[in-house]
Design a protein around this motif. Structure first.
Motif, PDB file in Angstrom:
ATOM      1  N   ARG A  78      -6.398 -30.854 -16.578  1.00 30.35           N
ATOM      2  CA  ARG A  78      -6.969 -32.142 -16.753  1.00 30.35           C
ATOM      3  C   ARG A  78      -6.286 -32.771 -18.033  1.00 30.35           C
ATOM      4  NH1 ARG A  78      -8.813 -31.347 -12.352  1.00 30.35           N
ATOM      5  NH2 ARG A  78     -11.145 -31.207 -11.886  1.00 30.35           N
ATOM      6  N   GLY A  79      -6.370 -34.155 -18.072  1.00 33.93           N
ATOM      7  CA  GLY A  79      -5.514 -34.984 -19.165  1.00 33.93           C
ATOM      8  C   GLY A  79      -5.172 -36.278 -18.761  1.00 33.93           C
ATOM      9  N   VAL A  80      -4.515 -36.779 -19.570  1.00 34.26           N
ATOM     10  CA  VAL A  80      -4.237 -38.361 -19.432  1.00 34.26           C
ATOM     11  C   VAL A  80      -2.829 -38.599 -20.122  1.00 34.26           C
ATOM     12  CG1 VAL A  80      -5.157 -38.930 -21.762  1.00 34.26           C
ATOM     13  CG2 VAL A  80      -5.207 -40.599 -19.900  1.00 34.26           C
ATOM     14  N   GLU A  81      -2.187 -39.544 -19.660  1.00 33.87           N
ATOM     15  CA  GLU A  81      -0.751 -39.932 -20.059  1.00 33.87           C
ATOM     16  C   GLU A  81      -1.035 -41.266 -20.779  1.00 33.87           C
ATOM     17  OE1 GLU A  81       3.852 -40.638 -18.960  1.00 33.87           O
ATOM     18  OE2 GLU A  81       2.411 -40.039 -17.189  1.00 33.87           O
ATOM     19  N   ILE A  82      -0.551 -41.152 -22.176  1.00 29.65           N
ATOM     20  CA  ILE A  82      -0.726 -42.510 -23.041  1.00 29.65           C
ATOM     21  C   ILE A  82       0.851 -42.843 -23.122  1.00 29.65           C
ATOM     22  CG2 ILE A  82      -1.550 -43.421 -25.175  1.00 29.65           C
ATOM     23  CD1 ILE A  82      -3.705 -42.425 -23.385  1.00 29.65           C
ATOM     24  N   SER A  83       1.022 -44.120 -23.097  1.00 32.06           N
ATOM     25  CA  SER A  83       2.356 -44.903 -23.136  1.00 32.06           C
ATOM     26  C   SER A  83       2.501 -45.510 -24.376  1.00 32.06           C
ATOM     27  CB  SER A  83       2.723 -45.823 -22.177  1.00 32.06           C
ATOM     28  OG  SER A  83       2.636 -45.410 -20.883  1.00 32.06           O
ATOM     29  N   GLY A  84       3.545 -45.341 -25.256  1.00 32.66           N
ATOM     30  CA  GLY A  84       3.906 -45.874 -26.522  1.00 32.66           C
ATOM     31  C   GLY A  84       4.246 -47.222 -26.313  1.00 32.66           C
ATOM     32  N   PRO A  85       4.166 -48.112 -27.262  1.00 37.03           N
ATOM     33  CA  PRO A  85       4.509 -49.681 -27.235  1.00 37.03           C
ATOM     34  C   PRO A  85       5.688 -49.782 -27.021  1.00 37.03           C
ATOM     35  CG  PRO A  85       4.028 -48.935 -29.472  1.00 37.03           C
ATOM     36  CD  PRO A  85       3.663 -47.857 -28.639  1.00 37.03           C
ATOM     37  N   ASP A  86       6.542 -49.018 -27.477  1.00 37.37           N
ATOM     38  CA  ASP A  86       8.046 -49.348 -27.236  1.00 37.37           C
ATOM     39  C   ASP A  86       8.905 -48.415 -26.280  1.00 37.37           C
ATOM     40  OD1 ASP A  86       7.918 -51.229 -29.399  1.00 37.37           O
ATOM     41  OD2 ASP A  86       8.226 -49.674 -30.756  1.00 37.37           O
ATOM     42  N   GLY A  87       7.876 -47.772 -25.362  1.00 37.43           N
ATOM     43  CA  GLY A  87       8.644 -46.861 -24.131  1.00 37.43           C
ATOM     44  C   GLY A  87       8.203 -45.683 -24.593  1.00 37.43           C
ATOM     45  N   GLY A  88       8.308 -44.575 -23.698  1.00 38.49           N
ATOM     46  CA  GLY A  88       8.145 -43.281 -23.661  1.00 38.49           C
ATOM     47  C   GLY A  88       6.520 -42.902 -23.682  1.00 38.49           C
ATOM     48  N   SER A  89       6.167 -41.986 -23.739  1.00 41.93           N
ATOM     49  CA  SER A  89       4.768 -41.480 -23.369  1.00 41.93           C
ATOM     50  C   SER A  89       4.372 -40.040 -23.908  1.00 41.93           C
ATOM     51  CB  SER A  89       4.341 -41.620 -22.041  1.00 41.93           C
ATOM     52  OG  SER A  89       5.182 -40.714 -21.454  1.00 41.93           O
ATOM     53  N   ILE A  90       3.188 -39.666 -23.914  1.00 40.37           N
ATOM     54  CA  ILE A  90       2.687 -38.404 -24.156  1.00 40.37           C
ATOM     55  C   ILE A  90       1.648 -38.043 -23.275  1.00 40.37           C
ATOM     56  CG2 ILE A  90       1.470 -36.894 -25.914  1.00 40.37           C
ATOM     57  CD1 ILE A  90       4.044 -37.333 -27.043  1.00 40.37           C
ATOM     58  N   GLN A  91       1.973 -36.969 -22.399  1.00 37.41           N
ATOM     59  CA  GLN A  91       0.719 -36.313 -21.612  1.00 37.41           C
ATOM     60  C   GLN A  91      -0.072 -35.297 -22.391  1.00 37.41           C
ATOM     61  OE1 GLN A  91       2.891 -34.618 -17.981  1.00 37.41           O
ATOM     62  NE2 GLN A  91       3.302 -36.678 -17.458  1.00 37.41           N
ATOM     63  N   TYR A  92      -1.292 -35.663 -22.592  1.00 34.94           N
ATOM     64  CA  TYR A  92      -2.145 -34.779 -23.174  1.00 34.94           C
ATOM     65  C   TYR A  92      -2.802 -33.973 -22.080  1.00 34.94           C
ATOM     66  CZ  TYR A  92      -1.955 -38.041 -27.198  1.00 34.94           C
ATOM     67  OH  TYR A  92      -1.381 -38.455 -28.507  1.00 34.94           O
ATOM     68  N   GLY A  93      -2.575 -32.514 -22.132  1.00 34.09           N
ATOM     69  CA  GLY A  93      -3.258 -32.054 -20.838  1.00 34.09           C
ATOM     70  C   GLY A  93      -3.920 -30.646 -21.600  1.00 34.09           C
ATOM     71  N   ALA A  94      -4.837 -30.154 -20.701  1.00 31.02           N
ATOM     72  CA  ALA A  94      -5.668 -29.072 -20.907  1.00 31.02           C
ATOM     73  C   ALA A  94      -5.930 -28.246 -19.802  1.00 31.02           C
ATOM     74  CB  ALA A  94      -6.827 -29.352 -21.801  1.00 31.02           C
ATOM     75  N   GLY A  95      -6.094 -26.823 -19.695  1.00 33.08           N
ATOM     76  CA  GLY A  95      -6.392 -26.044 -18.614  1.00 33.08           C
ATOM     77  C   GLY A  95      -7.841 -25.667 -18.953  1.00 33.08           C
ATOM     78  N   TYR A  96      -8.547 -25.543 -17.897  1.00 30.75           N
ATOM     79  CA  TYR A  96      -9.870 -25.135 -17.761  1.00 30.75           C
ATOM     80  C   TYR A  96     -10.219 -24.200 -16.783  1.00 30.75           C
ATOM     81  CZ  TYR A  96     -11.563 -28.908 -20.820  1.00 30.75           C
ATOM     82  OH  TYR A  96     -11.628 -30.098 -21.896  1.00 30.75           O
ATOM     83  N   LEU A  97     -11.042 -23.353 -16.902  1.00 31.46           N
ATOM     84  CA  LEU A  97     -11.678 -22.392 -15.967  1.00 31.46           C
ATOM     85  C   LEU A  97     -12.917 -22.969 -15.459  1.00 31.46           C
ATOM     86  CD1 LEU A  97     -10.927 -19.516 -14.836  1.00 31.46           C
ATOM     87  CD2 LEU A  97     -12.324 -18.547 -16.267  1.00 31.46           C
ATOM     88  N   GLN A  98     -13.008 -23.540 -14.144  1.00 23.09           N
ATOM     89  CA  GLN A  98     -13.988 -24.412 -13.827  1.00 23.09           C
ATOM     90  C   GLN A  98     -14.750 -23.554 -12.698  1.00 23.09           C
ATOM     91  OE1 GLN A  98     -13.368 -27.422 -10.413  1.00 23.09           O
ATOM     92  NE2 GLN A  98     -13.685 -28.887 -12.085  1.00 23.09           N
ATOM     93  N   LEU A  99     -15.983 -23.700 -12.770  1.00 24.01           N
ATOM     94  CA  LEU A  99     -17.092 -23.091 -11.840  1.00 24.01           C
ATOM     95  C   LEU A  99     -17.854 -24.090 -11.104  1.00 24.01           C
ATOM     96  CD1 LEU A  99     -18.236 -20.646 -10.546  1.00 24.01           C
ATOM     97  CD2 LEU A  99     -19.870 -20.494 -12.521  1.00 24.01           C
ATOM     98  N   PRO A 100     -17.412 -24.467  -9.856  1.00 22.94           N
ATOM     99  CA  PRO A 100     -18.502 -25.359  -9.128  1.00 22.94           C
ATOM    100  C   PRO A 100     -19.377 -24.723  -8.269  1.00 22.94           C
ATOM    101  CG  PRO A 100     -15.841 -25.975  -8.814  1.00 22.94           C
ATOM    102  CD  PRO A 100     -16.066 -24.393  -9.272  1.00 22.94           C
ATOM    103  N   LEU A 101     -20.762 -25.201  -8.322  1.00 21.46           N
ATOM    104  CA  LEU A 101     -21.511 -24.680  -7.362  1.00 21.46           C
ATOM    105  C   LEU A 101     -21.784 -25.785  -6.329  1.00 21.46           C
ATOM    106  CD1 LEU A 101     -23.737 -22.855  -9.814  1.00 21.46           C
ATOM    107  CD2 LEU A 101     -21.942 -21.960  -8.076  1.00 21.46           C
ATOM    108  N   LEU A 102     -21.598 -25.533  -5.007  1.00 17.60           N
ATOM    109  CA  LEU A 102     -21.791 -26.757  -4.048  1.00 17.60           C
ATOM    110  C   LEU A 102     -22.629 -26.369  -2.913  1.00 17.60           C
ATOM    111  CD1 LEU A 102     -17.957 -27.325  -3.941  1.00 17.60           C
ATOM    112  CD2 LEU A 102     -19.619 -28.577  -5.340  1.00 17.60           C
ATOM    113  N   ALA A 103     -23.217 -27.303  -2.309  1.00 15.85           N
ATOM    114  CA  ALA A 103     -23.960 -27.327  -1.186  1.00 15.85           C
ATOM    115  C   ALA A 103     -22.812 -27.748  -0.107  1.00 15.85           C
ATOM    116  CB  ALA A 103     -25.063 -28.308  -0.835  1.00 15.85           C
TER     117      ALA A 103
END
Length: 214
Positions: A78-103
């Motif tokens: 999961r995460g988001v990419e944020i661009s800088g005002p003068d070019g370039g960017s940072i990708q803020y990312g995280a890994g999650y152990l996810q448990l979905p319960l579905l019908a």
């Protein structure tokens, strides 16, 4: 990191063999791999989503007719990419152990093809976090700052089709995931001042999943 995760998940998927779990026909076990377009909401001025990978295993139990209960355990990014005002960017990312319960509901449409729909909720626990710089932003790969909260929860809805090829069922599903809580953790000083992590961030993801063994 995302490339290495995808290679490991693909290798595990290719090694999957269709079988009934626990020796009972009402239970089925499968492996999954997926591509994800992940972002956060509400959208920020210079924020955008990016592609990541996820994969894991699931157990499905038939309940009544076409209705089944499905539990999954997946490594998701999961995460988001944020661009800088003068070019370039940072990708803020995280890994999650996810448990979905579905019908899960499935209906045949002819021959070896069936369509399905699924909906439910998930809980997820963060297991790692990293920031990836891009372009001209001057930043470290490891800032030592945690931007994502430890726990995320949300709702899931999607659908797709299953086709049988050489006695192997291949299940392709497109689903939408909406994170409910704000996963942005309060940060005293932003280490990447030109591309700061948003103060309010709820996970949003489109996920295309291939399942084998069901």
């Amino acid at each position: 990191m995302r490339t290495r995760v995808a290679v490991v998940l693909l290798a595990g998927l290719l090694g999957a063999v269709s079988h009934d779990a626990l020796g009972q026909s009402n239970y089925r076990f499968g492996l999954t791999i997926g591509g994800t377009w992940v972002a956060t909401a509400p959208p920020q001025g210079r924020s955008s989503g990016y592609i990541s990978f996820q994969g894991g295993a699931l157990l499905r139990r038939r309940l009544l007719g076409p209705l089944s209960a499905q539990a999954e355990l997946s490594l998701v990014q999961r995460g988001v990419e944020i661009s800088g005002p003068d070019g370039g960017s940072i990708q803020y990312g995280a890994g999650y152990l996810q448990l979905p319960l579905l019908a899960y509901v499935e209906a045949p449409v002819g021959g070896s093809v069936a369509v399905h729909a699924e909906a439910g909720g998930y809980a997820a626990l963060k297991i790692f976090e990293r920031q990836t710089p891009g372009g001209d932003v001057n930043a470290s790969f490891d800032s030592g700052t945690s931007f994502f909260r430890r726990v995320d929860t949300g709702v899931v809805a999607g659908g797709g089709a299953t086709v049988t090829v050489a006695q192997q069922r291949l299940n392709l599903t497109l689903r939408r995931e909406w994170g409910v809580p704000d996963v942005a953790q309060a940060v005293g000083t932003q280490p990447f001042a030109e591309a700061p992590f948003p103060d309010d961030a709820k996970i949003r993801a489109w996920v295309l999943v291939l399942r084998v063994g069901l």
